[in-house]
Design a protein around this motif. Sequence first.
Motif, PDB file in Angstrom:
ATOM      1  N   MET A 298       4.209 -20.557  15.533  1.00  0.00           N
ATOM      2  CA  MET A 298       3.355 -20.172  16.659  1.00  0.00           C
ATOM      3  C   MET A 298       4.100 -20.340  17.969  1.00  0.00           C
TER       4      MET A 298
ATOM      5  N   TRP B 186       3.626 -10.745  13.644  1.00  0.00           N
ATOM      6  CA  TRP B 186       3.657 -11.670  14.785  1.00  0.00           C
ATOM      7  C   TRP B 186       2.973 -11.087  16.016  1.00  0.00           C
TER       8      TRP B 186
ATOM      9  N   ALA C 239      -4.044 -14.802  19.555  1.00  0.00           N
ATOM     10  CA  ALA C 239      -3.940 -16.033  20.337  1.00  0.00           C
ATOM     11  C   ALA C 239      -4.295 -15.789  21.792  1.00  0.00           C
TER      12      ALA C 239
ATOM     13  N   HIS D 115       6.883 -17.497  17.914  1.00  0.00           N
ATOM     14  CA  HIS D 115       6.531 -16.081  17.806  1.00  0.00           C
ATOM     15  C   HIS D 115       5.122 -15.738  18.294  1.00  0.00           C
ATOM     16  N   GLY D 116       4.299 -16.733  18.552  1.00  0.00           N
ATOM     17  CA  GLY D 116       2.889 -16.476  18.831  1.00  0.00           C
ATOM     18  C   GLY D 116       2.509 -16.433  20.297  1.00  0.00           C
TER      19      GLY D 116
ATOM     20  N   ALA E 271       0.081 -18.307   9.822  1.00  0.00           N
ATOM     21  CA  ALA E 271       1.268 -17.967  10.605  1.00  0.00           C
ATOM     22  C   ALA E 271       2.526 -18.236   9.791  1.00  0.00           C
TER      23      ALA E 271
ATOM     24  N   ILE F 267      -0.632 -11.738  15.624  1.00  0.00           N
ATOM     25  CA  ILE F 267      -0.903 -13.162  15.839  1.00  0.00           C
ATOM     26  C   ILE F 267      -0.906 -13.477  17.331  1.00  0.00           C
ATOM     27  N   ALA F 268       0.082 -12.963  18.062  1.00  0.00           N
ATOM     28  CA  ALA F 268       0.139 -13.200  19.501  1.00  0.00           C
ATOM     29  C   ALA F 268      -1.051 -12.577  20.214  1.00  0.00           C
TER      30      ALA F 268
END
Length: 380
Positions: free
Chosen positions: A318, A252, A259, A321-322, A245, A255-256
Amino acid sequence: MNTPDRIFARRLFVGGGAEPLSNQMIEVEGGRVTAVRGADAPGDAPAFDIVAPGFLDLQINGAADVQFNFDPTPEATGKIAEGARVGGTAHILPTFITAPGQDYRQAIAAVGDALAAKVPGVLGLHLEGPFLSPERPGIHPAEAIRPMAEEDIKAVEDAVKLGPVLLTIAPECQDAGVIARLAKAGVLVFAGHSAATADQIEAAEAEGLQGATHLFNAMSQLTGREPGVAGAVMFSGKLFAGIIADGHHVDWRNIALAAREMPGRLFLVTDAMLTLAGTAQGFDLLGKAITLQGDRLTDVTGRLAGAHVDMVTCVRNMAAHGGVTLAQALHMASGIPAASLRLQDELGRVEAGFRASLTCMDDALEVQAVMVDGEIFTQG
């Protein structure tokens, strides 16, 4: 460095993604947490705004001007662990990437010696290659990539007797039964630098595959008709995955998305190189000139070559932005990687009986100290 018997936390994140408790005293003895209790004031105990379970970095190639591939010695592992503590990391898996022949045996010996000497912060070993896919080499030297042979399997099986071993391989490039054999021996097998199909990842998972290395990077991607490694890992209900990250390796939004799809399975790694907490602005990586521009490490073609980021920055990223809370981001840096190593009963929580490994920060999430098995290392 000293060994305090108490730590006071104005906000204590006990782990598991739970929201923090206020004004807690953590009592420590013999490298373990013995009690956690409410307290009105710190008294003479070291006090911090935020205390969380100690961060674990399962993919770190170097730090403090030391690269594990260049210097596979127990002393080097200690220097890398020391550099990682600047970013709040309590425990590391020194990571040895693809090298010619059986050079990886030097890394096994070095980590074995470091564990025997109880070098603070060294938890085990991550071998990232050379058993990868020539189709997805990334920055790894393609000429050194090859399938596992019998002597390689035996060497890795023996390494598990020393401590945790995470092995990154391309499952589709190995003989049938290799993953099952490694998993039976206790090796934590992750897919990475792989062009596998989703069906091949599902088959590998059935054999004992545990996760994936740097999700989205150097692997087959999710498409409409073929989920690839990335899609198969997110679809799985069990596979873990590390993710970088840093704002460069993965968008991003991806990544989100990961997650959201992988709660309790996605964890943070740095993939850091020797420039982290060091002075070097560049280095030669197996014949490739790598340079640091801002916080980005690349070769002459612009290909990313590891990362220049620490764990606390990944946590901040994180949370920003996550799509996760700070408590969840901290869990991604501690409890989830601990679970991926099957160490969830020892690390990743601040609770009586757990190892006294803590990351201590101020309210701005700047690291002030790291406790490793009861020993505290202050920053600055």
